[in-house]
Scaffold this motif. Structure first.
Motif, PDB file in Angstrom:
ATOM      1  N   ASN A 255       0.737  -0.987   0.013  1.00 61.41           N
ATOM      2  CA  ASN A 255      -0.006   0.209   0.148  1.00 61.41           C
ATOM      3  C   ASN A 255       1.016   1.172  -0.028  1.00 61.41           C
TER       4      ASN A 255
ATOM      5  N   ALA B 198       6.662   0.964  16.326  1.00 61.05           N
ATOM      6  CA  ALA B 198       6.680  -0.536  15.397  1.00 61.05           C
ATOM      7  C   ALA B 198       7.989  -0.964  15.266  1.00 61.05           C
TER       8      ALA B 198
ATOM      9  N   ALA C 295       4.418   3.340   9.611  1.00 56.23           N
ATOM     10  CA  ALA C 295       4.377   2.321  10.552  1.00 56.23           C
ATOM     11  C   ALA C 295       4.901   0.981   9.925  1.00 56.23           C
ATOM     12  N   ASP C 296       4.078   0.543   8.589  1.00 57.22           N
ATOM     13  CA  ASP C 296       4.375  -0.405   8.050  1.00 57.22           C
ATOM     14  C   ASP C 296       5.630  -0.703   7.363  1.00 57.22           C
TER      15      ASP C 296
ATOM     16  N   PRO D 170       0.299   9.578   6.130  1.00 61.27           N
ATOM     17  CA  PRO D 170       0.449   8.118   5.690  1.00 61.27           C
ATOM     18  C   PRO D 170       0.700   7.337   7.116  1.00 61.27           C
ATOM     19  N   ARG D 171       0.175   7.359   8.161  1.00 61.96           N
ATOM     20  CA  ARG D 171       0.325   6.858   9.479  1.00 61.96           C
ATOM     21  C   ARG D 171       0.572   5.358   9.325  1.00 61.96           C
ATOM     22  N   ALA D 172      -0.376   4.660   8.576  1.00 64.97           N
ATOM     23  CA  ALA D 172      -0.077   3.252   8.241  1.00 64.97           C
ATOM     24  C   ALA D 172       0.903   2.799   7.651  1.00 64.97           C
ATOM     25  N   TYR D 173       1.247   3.779   6.396  1.00 63.45           N
ATOM     26  CA  TYR D 173       2.414   3.553   5.689  1.00 63.45           C
ATOM     27  C   TYR D 173       3.782   3.678   6.322  1.00 63.45           C
TER      28      TYR D 173
ATOM     29  N   SER E 241       2.716  10.307  13.162  1.00 64.67           N
ATOM     30  CA  SER E 241       3.075   9.055  12.259  1.00 64.67           C
ATOM     31  C   SER E 241       4.403   8.545  12.450  1.00 64.67           C
TER      32      SER E 241
ATOM     33  N   GLY F 160       4.644   6.737  15.577  1.00 63.97           N
ATOM     34  CA  GLY F 160       4.188   5.547  15.573  1.00 63.97           C
ATOM     35  C   GLY F 160       5.207   4.435  14.806  1.00 63.97           C
TER      36      GLY F 160
END
Length: 395
Positions: free
Chosen positions: A174, A281, A229-230, A224-227, A274, A277
């Protein structure tokens, strides 16, 4: 390209940095592309010129949004509680008023110099981190049946990890769309290499902007917080494996805050949240290997000391470098503070640099990865003989 994280557990004969003292260090570099506002990230709340300089945009201990106290002089942006906890646990170091040797304000040149490790912007096929790993392999410092490899995370391999040492690559499925800053830099490249293609790209960008103008007004982009961390968390999974790589790099875009910066609750605050985070992670996914890990977060240059007319900041000079990891001798801010009076500012606009970023990176590479000082001065950061490694960063 590795198809996914399932490949993490199928590797064999990948590198270990083997040392006589029985250490197995890990090192992750995170490039913050776009120029991070160091004064908004780590505020000099003890400087009497801080509040007059930034007024309502100055983070202050008695403000509506209080920063997280680091010591009697500096405080961390409140969006970064995880980094603050690491700092309190002696697992983080902040280096303030630092910069690369670059003194102009071009993102493209600044990032090129940051990642290549060269003393001035020039074409380079390799980055300083890859050359450091290659130097370890050449000196027989790698205990491995196969070749030593670095890890590169992201849709585009960062220059810092390109070079003679082989590189494993992985990209989150993503991955976000290219930022406006990245698009500008790519367009600038093609203006010199292929003018017709550059013209076509520019026209297409205008059409896309028109197409999505209403969408942008209705729903401004979220960080893009999820990006974050991913990307960072998966890098940690790779580095934590017993037979995985030991050095890696990734780049996170979006730090070019010319307008509506939002230090205490807007865009920059969300970006820093972000990033915070992402650091959490990394620590979680490193597991027991966290105690032998150092993460460095660096950016091409800082931003102007004063807020501009659109509540943002423009391209500057000095900024902060953030270090995290269980291998650090942390819990302190390193700063030869230059002051914020008009006469103290660099070219009457920027935080004046007093620490060479290469000294910070050399200090970690020398004491954590055991890269020889001569290799650092001649190969990793060519022409940097007079820049001594900063001691005392690693426990």
């Amino acid at each position: 390209m590795l198809a996914g994280s399932g490949a993490l557990f199928a590797w064999a004969n990948l590198p270990r940095l083997a040392h006589a003292e029985g250490r197995d260090p890990r090192f992750l570099t995170i490039i913050l592309r776009g120029a991070l506002d160091g004064l908004a990230t780590v505020a000099p709340v003890g400087d009497p010129d801080w509040i007059p300089l930034r007024g309502e945009n100055a983070l202050r201990l008695d403000g509506k949004v209080s920063p997280l106290k680091l010591d009697d002089f500096f405080a961390l942006n409140p969006a970064m509680p995880n980094l603050h906890r690491m700092f309190q646990a002696n697992e983080a170091i902040i280096v303030h008023a630092c910069a690369t040797p670059y003194r102009e304000r071009s993102h493209f040149d600044g990032q090129d110099l940051l990642e290549s490790g060269l003393p001035q912007p020039s074409p380079s096929e390799s980055g300083w981190l890859n050359r450091a790993l290659h130097g370890l392999a050449s000196a027989g410092r790698i205990d491995v049946a196969g070749s030593a490899r670095a890890l590169g995370v992201g849709p585009a391999l960062p220059l810092v990890v390109r070079g003679p040492a082989p590189v494993l690559t992985w990209s989150p499925q993503n991955a976000p769309s290219a930022s406006e800053d990245t698009a500008r830099r790519i367009l600038e490249l093609y203006r010199h290499a292929d003018a017709k293609l550059a013209m076509a790209m520019e026209e297409n960008a205008k059409l896309v902007a028109i197409e999505h103008a209403d969408d942008m007004r209705r729903a401004p982009g979220n960080p893009p917080r999820a990006y974050f961390a991913d990307a960072a968390g998966t890098a940690a999974k790779f580095l934590s494996q017993p037979n995985g790589p030991r050095v890696g790099a990734l780049a996170l875009d979006g730090w070019d805050t010319h307008n509506n910066e939002g230090i205490g609750g807007g865009r920059l605050s969300q970006l820093l949240g972000s990033l915070d985070g992402a650091l959490a992670a990394v620590k979680t996914n490193m597991g027991p290997a966290w105690r032998e890990t150092v993460v460095v977060l660096v950016t091409e240059f800082g931003r102007t000391a004063r807020i501009n007319g659109t509540d943002g900041t423009d391209h500057g000079t000095a900024t902060v470098a953030l270090l995290a990891g269980g291998a650090l001798k942390g819990g302190h801010v390193i700063a030869d503070w230059p002051g914020l009076k008009p006469a103290d500012l660099y070219e009457d606009r920027d935080l004046r640099p007093t620490t060479d970023l290469r000294a910070v990176l050399k200090g970690v590479l020398k004491d954590h990865l055991r890269v020889e000082e001569r290799t650092l001065a001649e190969t990793v950061f060519p022409g940097s003989k007079n820049v001594k490694p900063l001691p005392g960063l690693v426990g």
